[in-house]
Motif scaffolding. Structure first.
Motif, short mmCIF file in Angstrom:
data_model
loop_
_atom_site.label_atom_id
_atom_site.label_comp_id
_atom_site.label_asym_id
_atom_site.label_seq_id
_atom_site.Cartn_x
_atom_site.Cartn_y
_atom_site.Cartn_z
N ARG A 1 0.83 -1.20 0.00
CA ARG A 1 0.00 0.00 0.00
C ARG A 1 0.87 1.26 0.00
O ARG A 1 0.54 2.24 -0.64
CB ARG A 1 -0.93 0.03 1.22
N TYR A 2 1.97 1.20 0.75
CA TYR A 2 2.89 2.33 0.78
C TYR A 2 3.43 2.64 -0.61
O TYR A 2 3.42 3.79 -1.06
CB TYR A 2 4.04 2.05 1.75
N VAL A 3 3.87 1.61 -1.32
CA VAL A 3 4.42 1.82 -2.67
C VAL A 3 3.31 2.29 -3.61
O VAL A 3 3.52 3.18 -4.43
CB VAL A 3 5.09 0.53 -3.21
N ALA A 4 2.10 1.72 -3.49
CA ALA A 4 0.99 2.10 -4.37
C ALA A 4 0.58 3.55 -4.19
O ALA A 4 0.22 4.21 -5.16
CB ALA A 4 -0.21 1.18 -4.11
N ILE A 5 0.66 4.07 -2.97
CA ILE A 5 0.21 5.44 -2.73
C ILE A 5 1.36 6.45 -2.81
O ILE A 5 1.22 7.51 -3.39
CB ILE A 5 -0.52 5.53 -1.38
N CYS A 6 2.49 6.10 -2.22
CA CYS A 6 3.60 7.07 -2.16
C CYS A 6 4.48 7.06 -3.41
O CYS A 6 5.12 8.06 -3.72
CB CYS A 6 4.44 6.81 -0.92
N ASN A 7 4.56 5.93 -4.11
CA ASN A 7 5.36 5.83 -5.34
C ASN A 7 4.57 5.11 -6.43
O ASN A 7 5.00 4.05 -6.91
CB ASN A 7 6.67 5.07 -5.08
N PRO A 8 3.42 5.64 -6.83
CA PRO A 8 2.55 4.89 -7.75
C PRO A 8 3.18 4.63 -9.12
O PRO A 8 2.91 3.60 -9.73
CB PRO A 8 1.31 5.76 -7.86
N LEU A 9 4.03 5.53 -9.59
CA LEU A 9 4.62 5.33 -10.91
C LEU A 9 5.70 4.26 -10.90
O LEU A 9 6.01 3.68 -11.94
CB LEU A 9 5.19 6.65 -11.44
N ARG A 10 6.26 3.98 -9.75
CA ARG A 10 7.31 2.96 -9.64
C ARG A 10 6.77 1.63 -9.10
O ARG A 10 7.53 0.71 -8.85
CB ARG A 10 8.42 3.46 -8.72
N TYR A 11 5.45 1.53 -8.92
CA TYR A 11 4.86 0.36 -8.28
C TYR A 11 5.29 -0.95 -8.94
O TYR A 11 5.74 -1.87 -8.28
CB TYR A 11 3.33 0.47 -8.24
N HIS A 12 5.13 -1.04 -10.26
CA HIS A 12 5.42 -2.30 -10.94
C HIS A 12 6.90 -2.64 -10.97
O HIS A 12 7.26 -3.81 -11.07
CB HIS A 12 4.83 -2.28 -12.36
N SER A 13 7.76 -1.64 -10.87
CA SER A 13 9.18 -1.94 -10.84
C SER A 13 9.66 -2.27 -9.43
O SER A 13 10.65 -2.98 -9.25
CB SER A 13 9.99 -0.77 -11.40
N VAL A 14 8.95 -1.78 -8.40
CA VAL A 14 9.33 -2.07 -7.02
C VAL A 14 8.70 -3.38 -6.53
O VAL A 14 9.38 -4.24 -5.97
CB VAL A 14 8.94 -0.90 -6.09
N MET A 15 7.40 -3.53 -6.73
CA MET A 15 6.69 -4.71 -6.22
C MET A 15 6.69 -5.83 -7.27
O MET A 15 5.65 -6.22 -7.80
CB MET A 15 5.26 -4.34 -5.84
N THR A 16 7.85 -6.37 -7.52
CA THR A 16 7.97 -7.48 -8.46
C THR A 16 7.57 -8.77 -7.76
O THR A 16 7.44 -8.82 -6.54
CB THR A 16 9.41 -7.59 -8.98
N SER A 17 7.41 -9.82 -8.53
CA SER A 17 7.06 -11.11 -7.93
C SER A 17 8.18 -11.60 -7.02
O SER A 17 7.93 -12.27 -6.02
CB SER A 17 6.73 -12.13 -9.01
N GLY A 18 9.42 -11.26 -7.34
CA GLY A 18 10.55 -11.64 -6.48
C GLY A 18 10.49 -10.96 -5.12
O GLY A 18 10.77 -11.58 -4.09
N VAL A 19 10.13 -9.67 -5.10
CA VAL A 19 10.00 -8.95 -3.83
C VAL A 19 8.86 -9.53 -3.01
O VAL A 19 8.99 -9.73 -1.80
CB VAL A 19 9.80 -7.44 -4.09
N CYS A 20 7.75 -9.82 -3.66
CA CYS A 20 6.60 -10.41 -2.95
C CYS A 20 6.97 -11.78 -2.38
O CYS A 20 6.64 -12.09 -1.23
CB CYS A 20 5.41 -10.54 -3.89
N ALA A 21 7.67 -12.59 -3.16
CA ALA A 21 8.11 -13.91 -2.68
C ALA A 21 9.09 -13.77 -1.52
O ALA A 21 9.02 -14.53 -0.54
CB ALA A 21 8.73 -14.70 -3.82
N LEU A 22 9.97 -12.79 -1.59
CA LEU A 22 10.93 -12.57 -0.51
C LEU A 22 10.22 -12.15 0.78
O LEU A 22 10.52 -12.67 1.86
CB LEU A 22 11.96 -11.50 -0.92
N LEU A 23 9.28 -11.22 0.67
CA LEU A 23 8.53 -10.78 1.86
C LEU A 23 7.75 -11.94 2.48
O LEU A 23 7.75 -12.12 3.70
CB LEU A 23 7.59 -9.63 1.50
N ALA A 24 7.07 -12.72 1.65
CA ALA A 24 6.29 -13.85 2.16
C ALA A 24 7.19 -14.92 2.78
O ALA A 24 6.90 -15.44 3.85
CB ALA A 24 5.44 -14.45 1.04
N SER A 25 8.29 -15.24 2.11
CA SER A 25 9.18 -16.28 2.64
C SER A 25 9.85 -15.83 3.93
O SER A 25 10.07 -16.65 4.83
CB SER A 25 10.20 -16.71 1.60
#
Length: 195
Positions: free
Chosen positions: A5-29
Motif C-alpha cells: 500500500r505504501y508503494v501504491a500510494i507514495c510511489n505509484p509510478l514505480r509500483y510495478h518496478s518495485v513490487m515485483t514477484s521476487g520482492v513479494c516472494a521474498l517478503l512472504a518467505s
C-alpha cells in the motif's frame, strides 16, 4: 500488505518496478521462515518438560502459555523465550505495519483533491481494518497481565483471533468488490420492496 500500500500510494509510478514477484516472494518467505524459526526453541524446551499437574489444558487449543501453567518444571527460560517471541511476532510486525501507514497518511494529507484523498483511503481501508482487528486482539490476548479472571477473557480473545478474524477477512476485502456491492444493493432494494 502495508509495504504494498505504501508503494501504491507514495510511489505509484514505480509500483510495478518495485513490487515485483521476487520482492513479494521474498517478503512472504521471510514471514514464513521467521515464524518457523521462532517456534522451534519453545517447542524444544516444552518437549523436555517431565512433570505436569494435569493432563487437561484450560484452553480450546494447545497454547504454550496454557502448558506453562500446568508444568512443575522450571519455566523461567521458556517464559523469557515466549516474551521475546511475542515481542518479535506481535510488536515488531505492528511497528513495521504502522511505519508505512504513517508515510501513507502523510502522503494522503498532501493530496489536494477530496476525491484523491478518498481514493487513497479507500485503497488502504480494508487492510487497515483487518490489521487493527488482528493486533487489538493479539495485544489484548498476550500482552496484558495474567490474573485468574483474565484467563477467560484471554480465551475469548484467542477464539476471536483464531476464528472470527479469519472469517471476517474475506468479508472485509469483498466489500470493496463492485459486484458484491451491487448485489448487496439489489438485495437491500428487494427487501425494502417486499416489506
Amino acid at each position: 500488505m502495508s509495504y504494498d500500500r505504501y508503494v501504491a500510494i507514495c510511489n505509484p509510478l514505480r509500483y510495478h518496478s518495485v513490487m515485483t514477484s521476487g520482492v513479494c516472494a521474498l517478503l512472504a518467505s521471510c514471514c514464513w521462515v521467521l515464524g518457523f524459526l521462532l517456534i522451534i526453541p519453545p517447542v524444544v524446551i516444552v518437549s523436555g518438560f517431565t512433570c505436569y499437574t494435569s493432563n487437561r489444558i484450560d484452553h480450546f487449543f494447545c497454547e504454550m502459555a496454557s502448558l506453562v501453567r500446568l508444568t512443575c518444571s522450571d519455566t523461567s527460560i521458556l517464559e523469557i523465550l515466549i516474551l521475546t517471541g511475542l515481542f518479535i511476532i506481535t510488536l515488531l510486525p505492528f511497528v513495521l505495519t504502522l511505519i508505512p501507514y504513517l508515510f501513507i497518511i502523510s502522503a494522503i494529507l498532501k493530496i489536494h483533491s477530496r476525491r484523491g484523498k478518498q481514493k487513497a483511503f479507500y485503497i488502504c481501508s480494508s487492510h487497515l481494518t483487518v490489521v487493527t482487528l488482528l493486533y487489538l486482539t493479539l495485544i489484548s490476548q498476550y500482552l496484558t497481565p495474567t490474573s485468574q479472571g483474565s484467563i477467560n477473557s484471554k480465551k475469548l480473545f484467542s477464539l476471536f483471533n483464531t476464528a472470527a478474524v479469519p472469517m471476517l477477512n474475506p468479508i472485509i476485502y469483498s466489500l470493496k468488490n463492485r459486484d458484491v456491492k451491487s448485489a448487496m444493493r439489489r438485495r437491500l432494494l428487494f427487501c425494502k420492496s417486499t416489506s
